[in-house]
Design an enzyme around this catalytic site. Structure first.
Site, PDB file in Angstrom:
ATOM      1  N   ASN A 110      25.052  32.075   9.629  1.00 37.06           N
ATOM      2  CA  ASN A 110      24.920  31.228   8.436  1.00 37.06           C
ATOM      3  C   ASN A 110      25.963  30.108   8.391  1.00 37.06           C
ATOM      4  OD1 ASN A 110      22.901  32.962   7.867  1.00 37.06           O
ATOM      5  ND2 ASN A 110      23.897  33.992   6.143  1.00 37.06           N
ATOM      6  N   THR A 155       6.843 -15.060  -6.769  1.00 39.06           N
ATOM      7  CA  THR A 155       6.934 -13.926  -7.686  1.00 39.06           C
ATOM      8  C   THR A 155       5.482 -13.574  -7.989  1.00 39.06           C
ATOM      9  OG1 THR A 155       6.956 -15.286  -9.684  1.00 39.06           O
ATOM     10  CG2 THR A 155       9.109 -14.757  -8.740  1.00 39.06           C
ATOM     11  N   HIS A 156       5.180 -12.311  -8.108  1.00 34.63           N
ATOM     12  CA  HIS A 156       3.785 -11.845  -8.265  1.00 34.63           C
ATOM     13  C   HIS A 156       2.913 -12.303  -7.092  1.00 34.63           C
ATOM     14  CE1 HIS A 156       4.893 -11.243 -12.574  1.00 34.63           C
ATOM     15  NE2 HIS A 156       5.547 -12.382 -12.377  1.00 34.63           N
ATOM     16  N   SER A 277      -7.148  -6.096  20.060  1.00 32.75           N
ATOM     17  CA  SER A 277      -8.245  -5.285  19.569  1.00 32.75           C
ATOM     18  C   SER A 277      -9.168  -4.987  20.737  1.00 32.75           C
ATOM     19  CB  SER A 277      -8.993  -6.053  18.482  1.00 32.75           C
ATOM     20  OG  SER A 277     -10.328  -5.593  18.398  1.00 32.75           O
ATOM     21  N   LYS A 283      -8.047 -11.258  18.443  1.00 33.68           N
ATOM     22  CA  LYS A 283      -7.046 -10.672  17.550  1.00 33.68           C
ATOM     23  C   LYS A 283      -5.713 -10.338  18.213  1.00 33.68           C
ATOM     24  CE  LYS A 283      -7.996  -8.296  14.064  1.00 33.68           C
ATOM     25  NZ  LYS A 283      -8.125  -6.992  13.448  1.00 33.68           N
ATOM     26  N   ASN A 285      -2.715  -8.071  16.733  1.00 36.59           N
ATOM     27  CA  ASN A 285      -2.404  -7.251  15.556  1.00 36.59           C
ATOM     28  C   ASN A 285      -0.916  -6.935  15.427  1.00 36.59           C
ATOM     29  OD1 ASN A 285      -5.140  -7.127  14.937  1.00 36.59           O
ATOM     30  ND2 ASN A 285      -5.438  -5.293  16.197  1.00 36.59           N
ATOM     31  N   GLU A 290       3.205  -2.749  10.859  1.00 37.66           N
ATOM     32  CA  GLU A 290       2.293  -1.878  10.098  1.00 37.66           C
ATOM     33  C   GLU A 290       2.753  -0.428  10.186  1.00 37.66           C
ATOM     34  OE1 GLU A 290      -2.183  -3.172  10.357  1.00 37.66           O
ATOM     35  OE2 GLU A 290      -1.212  -3.652  12.247  1.00 37.66           O
TER      36      GLU A 290
END
Ligand code: ARG
Length: 457
Positions: A110, A155-156, A277, A283, A285, A290
């Site tokens: 322990n 922003t947003h 891809s 493509k 990626n 990600e």
């Protein structure tokens, strides 16, 4: 095969139980820490005259031989010996004979496992701090090149005010700086020695805990043996700091994904960091950012997992606590891999300054500056805001940007407008005007870079 703890038992362990309760398949990662702890323990036993000096010497050499064998890949760990601690003890006894059995005097698995974990996490924390520095260095490099690169600030996710790209990148520099600070601070608590706490209550032998602590480079010993073998708060803290670190990595990754999209084209990630891809040849990626974004999930999971394991446990050690390891290892490996990729990915990305500038030139993100302009000329801000609201609405209806409105059109909204408004509205001037401390003007950003460099040293 007889168990190290077999004396009290009259039956063989059920095979499924053996496999289910064993931790050797994952805790073998602690092999070197376990040996390090044992070397300190045996030296202390000898110095305190608890075991004879020559026995201690034999044990020490045996441990070093086993270490060498592990390094050479010559060792086969076995589920029958349950965990790394008993595997190594068994290997030791096989190596040097029954005297190896003296190693476990005045010690329990322990306090041993807790010691191993402290040693492991101390090393890993130092490693991760270095890797975070690597990411900060990459951010700083790009920032230095892009003090004058302007892009829309959001922003947003709506265009708000233009900012310097360096300023945007440095925002992450400071998040990582605080993560590093938290890791550094946690070392204070990681660096306590549980060794010598025994199973839970201490030991009857006249051990010297300060000695082992010193040999292992710990700052202090846990003052309470039950606490020392029961808590895993140092791991929870690590997982929590890691969760926050991954949050920052994930937000930055999200921006890299957005910025490298066809819609934005603000940056291009180096080919070596992207994949193609199998069906759509056009493509490229952004798999790496990600996955960095996604791996945040497992790190959060590991934090919640351990908190859940601990929450209902009575003192002191419970077998539940064996579940503290895989999440910790997984988090260490996830962070290590993520940080190692993030740094060169940032370093090698191409910044499309034209695309960024084109975006700024085609929006209304300089609207606040017209308001400030009128305020400087004496109009109360609230009134100025109202005027600009109407001006922007008019411009949108006319399908014109603010720089394209004529002086007559401006005068329609307020007589305070004069020719100098066209200067004020240039994106470059909009950015430079934000010269308040910590703002986005090149002067402030350059100051920021100086401070950032200092904190990296
Ligand atoms: N493998 C165990 C763990 O990781 C080591 C400690 C075992 N202690 C015990 N009393 N069964 O937690």
């Amino acid at each position: 095969m007889s168990k190290l703890w077999g004396g009290r038992f009259t039956k063989e362990t059920n095979k499924l139980v053996e496999v289910f309760t064993a931790s050797i398949n994952f805790d073998q990662k602690l092999a070197f820490e376990d040996i390090e702890g044992s070397l300190a323990h045996v030296q202390m036993l000898s110095e305190c005259n608890i075991i004879p000096k020559n026995d201690a010497e034999t044990i020490k050499n045996g441990l070093l031989t086993i270490k060498q064998k592990i390094e050479n890949g010559e060792v086969q760990f076995s589920v029958e010996n349950e965990d790394i601690h008993m595997n190594i003890e068994k290997l030791l006894i096989d190596e040097i004979g029954p005297v190896g059995g003296k190693l476990h005097t005045g010690r329990s698995r322990n306090d041993q496992v807790a010691t191993d974990m402290h040693l492991y996490l101390r090393n890993q924390t130092l490693n991760i701090i270095e890797l975070v520095k690597g990411v900060q260095t990459a951010l700083l490099q790009q920032a230095e090149e892009h003090v004058h690169t302007i892009l829309p600030g959001y922003t947003h996710l709506q265009r708000a005010q233009p900012v310097s790209f360096a300023h945007h990148l440095l925002a992450y520099f400071w998040m990582f700086e605080r993560d590093k600070d938290r890791l550094q601070d946690s070392l204070k608590r990681i660096n306590w020695s549980p060794l010598g706490s025994g199973a839970l209550a201490g030991t009857t032998f006249p051990i010297n805990r300060s000695k082992t602590a010193e040999l292992l480079g710990f700052d202090k010993v846990y003052p309470n043996s039950m606490d020392a073998v029961s808590d895993r708060d140092f791991i929870v803290e690590f997982l929590s700091i890691s969760s926050l670190l991954m949050t920052h990595i994930s937000r930055l990754s999200e921006e890299l994904v957005i910025w490298s999209s066809q819609e934005f084209q603000f940056i291009e990630l180096d080919d070596s960091f992207c994949t193609g891809s199998s069906i759509m040849p056009q493509k490229k990626n952004p798999d790496v950012p990600e996955l960095l974004r996604a791996k945040t999930g497992r790190v959060y999971g590991n934090l919640v997992g351990l908190l859940t394991v601990l929450k209902g446990l009575p003192l002191a050690y419970n077998k539940d606590m064996q579940e503290d390891k895989e999440g910790m290892f997984d988090t260490v490996e996830t962070l290590d891999g993520s940080l190692r990729l993030l740094a060169p990915m940032i370093e090698t990305m191409t910044v499309n300054t034209d695309k960024m500038y084109a975006a700024v030139a085609q929006d209304y993100s300089n609207a606040t500056d017209i308001a400030d302009y009128l305020v400087t000329k004496g109009l109360p801000f609230r009134q100025a805001h109202e005027v600009i609201g109407k001006t922007v609405l008019y411009a949108i209806e006319q399908k014109k940007f603010l720089l394209a409105l004529t002086m007559d059109e401006y005068k329609q909204f307020h007589e305070l407008f004069e020719e100098d408004i066209y200067d004020v509205l240039q994106p470059k001037n909009v950015v430079e005007a934000r010269n308040s401390e910590g703002g986005t003007s090149s002067e402030q950003v350059k100051l920021q870079i100086i401070v950032a460099k200092q904190s990296l040293q």
